[in-house]
Design an enzyme around this catalytic site. Structure first.
Site, PDB file in Angstrom:
ATOM      1  N   ASP A   1       0.813  -1.215   0.000  1.00  0.00           N
ATOM      2  CA  ASP A   1       0.000   0.000   0.000  1.00  0.00           C
ATOM      3  C   ASP A   1       0.848   1.267   0.000  1.00  0.00           C
ATOM      4  O   ASP A   1       2.021   1.260   0.374  1.00  0.00           O
ATOM      5  CB  ASP A   1      -0.880   0.045   1.254  1.00  0.00           C
ATOM      6  CG  ASP A   1      -2.002  -0.964   1.248  1.00  0.00           C
ATOM      7  OD1 ASP A   1      -2.012  -1.838   0.375  1.00  0.00           O
ATOM      8  OD2 ASP A   1      -2.854  -0.882   2.153  1.00  0.00           O
ATOM      9  N   ASP A   2       0.186   2.366  -0.383  1.00  0.00           N
ATOM     10  CA  ASP A   2       0.626   3.746  -0.150  1.00  0.00           C
ATOM     11  C   ASP A   2       1.645   4.275  -1.146  1.00  0.00           C
ATOM     12  O   ASP A   2       2.005   5.455  -1.080  1.00  0.00           O
ATOM     13  CB  ASP A   2       1.185   3.947   1.268  1.00  0.00           C
ATOM     14  CG  ASP A   2       0.109   3.837   2.330  1.00  0.00           C
ATOM     15  OD1 ASP A   2      -1.037   3.527   1.984  1.00  0.00           O
ATOM     16  OD2 ASP A   2       0.428   4.038   3.523  1.00  0.00           O
TER      17      ASP A   2
ATOM     18  N   TYR B   1      -6.750   2.519   5.869  1.00  0.00           N
ATOM     19  CA  TYR B   1      -6.979   2.099   7.245  1.00  0.00           C
ATOM     20  C   TYR B   1      -7.975   0.934   7.350  1.00  0.00           C
ATOM     21  O   TYR B   1      -8.391   0.561   8.441  1.00  0.00           O
ATOM     22  CB  TYR B   1      -7.472   3.263   8.119  1.00  0.00           C
ATOM     23  CG  TYR B   1      -6.689   4.527   7.938  1.00  0.00           C
ATOM     24  CD1 TYR B   1      -5.375   4.627   8.411  1.00  0.00           C
ATOM     25  CD2 TYR B   1      -7.241   5.617   7.290  1.00  0.00           C
ATOM     26  CE1 TYR B   1      -4.649   5.788   8.229  1.00  0.00           C
ATOM     27  CE2 TYR B   1      -6.508   6.783   7.104  1.00  0.00           C
ATOM     28  CZ  TYR B   1      -5.213   6.863   7.573  1.00  0.00           C
ATOM     29  OH  TYR B   1      -4.483   8.010   7.386  1.00  0.00           O
TER      30      TYR B   1
ATOM     31  N   HIS C   1       3.630  -2.175   3.211  1.00  0.00           N
ATOM     32  CA  HIS C   1       3.691  -0.833   2.631  1.00  0.00           C
ATOM     33  C   HIS C   1       5.044  -0.637   1.967  1.00  0.00           C
ATOM     34  O   HIS C   1       6.088  -0.679   2.649  1.00  0.00           O
ATOM     35  CB  HIS C   1       3.485   0.240   3.707  1.00  0.00           C
ATOM     36  CG  HIS C   1       2.156   0.153   4.387  1.00  0.00           C
ATOM     37  ND1 HIS C   1       1.886  -0.779   5.373  1.00  0.00           N
ATOM     38  CD2 HIS C   1       1.008   0.868   4.207  1.00  0.00           C
ATOM     39  CE1 HIS C   1       0.625  -0.632   5.777  1.00  0.00           C
ATOM     40  NE2 HIS C   1       0.077   0.356   5.086  1.00  0.00           N
TER      41      HIS C   1
END
Length: 264
Positions: free
Chosen positions: A75-76, A168, A220
């Site tokens: 992610d991210d 989240y 991440h």
């Protein structure tokens, strides 16, 4: 899908606490400053579209009901460590799923990293434009968060994303309804490495190594320590007989839009 022009700034977002399963604590994040829209080469994009329409993602057939499969998800990003991660995965012929943040894609001039994610056969998914808790924003802002990111990824790569991950893990009936309209399945996880909190490669690797058949592992690629942990994760799970697959490969098909998935 409606086409929206990419904004230089987003409206202020309204936060609220909602329940989701699974749900990780919201970490403190430095604000992501919106970048200018990436410059698109129309000739290069036309060539990519022709290639993609001929067959993307690359077809790999796994019967994860019979063999031990695990889906690595990141992610991210894309971020400064993503290219090194892609090198690692390519060396081992491993595919993963990358849930990208629109502003991070825009900051990667020319879309160099998302191009490679697609070219290397990885799955790419929507992780919103600026990483708010989607369950706490207005309907209009929810649409913008998803559509802006869909638009920039399509413009850069020619890929229409089919999966998303709510930041989240915050989801509710409104998020489910909008993702269904946008043609996006909600992909969560059942193994949380907590790599955003514990920036130690050995700890991250140990948590990921506890995956079970059908697990979706949350990591991440914006953290150096996470990328440092990947070789150990691959070694550990490979020795246990796992096959590394994308989320869609884990289920043997593109997951159903709007539906929430945590594991096979």
């Amino acid at each position: 899908m409606r086409v929206w022009a990419l904004p230089l700034a987003l409206l202020a977002l309204v936060s609220c606490v909602t329940q989701s399963v699974p749900r990780r604590q919201q970490q403190t994040r430095a604000p992501i400053v919106p970048a200018k829209p990436a410059v698109i080469d129309p000739v290069a994009l036309a060539k990519r579209l022709a290639s993609i329409q001929a067959g993307w993602p690359r077809s790999r057939q796994f019967d994860c009901a019979r063999i031990k499969c695990v889906a690595l998800t990141f992610d991210d990003g894309p971020g400064e460590h993503t290219w090194r991660l892609l090198d690692m995965l390519r060396q081992r012929d491993v595919r993963a799923t990358f849930f990208v943040v629109g502003q991070m894609v825009a900051a990667d001039k020319g879309g160099r990293i998302v191009h490679r994610i697609v070219d290397d056969g990885h799955e790419i998914g929507n992780h919103s434009w600026s990483h708010p808790s989607l369950s706490g924003v207005s309907h209009e802002e929810l649409q913008r968060q998803l559509q802006y990111t869909d638009e920039i990824v399509w413009r850069l790569t020619g890929v229409k994303m089919r999966v998303m991950r709510p930041p989240y893990g915050a989801t509710n009936s409104n998020v489910a309804a909008e993702t269904r309209r946008e043609g996006l399945a909600q992909i969560l996880w059942n193994v949380d490495t907590l790599d955003w909190r514990d920036r130690v490669a050995t700890i991250v690797a140990r948590r990921a190594g506890g995956a079970k058949p059908g697990s979706i592992i949350l990591m991440h690629d914006i953290h150096r320590s996470t990328v440092d942990a990947v070789p150990s994760i691959l070694d550990t799970l490979a020795k246990k007989g796992y096959t590394f697959v994308t989320v869609s490969e884990l289920y043997g098909k593109t997951p159903t839009p709007g539906q929430m998935y945590t594991e096979r």
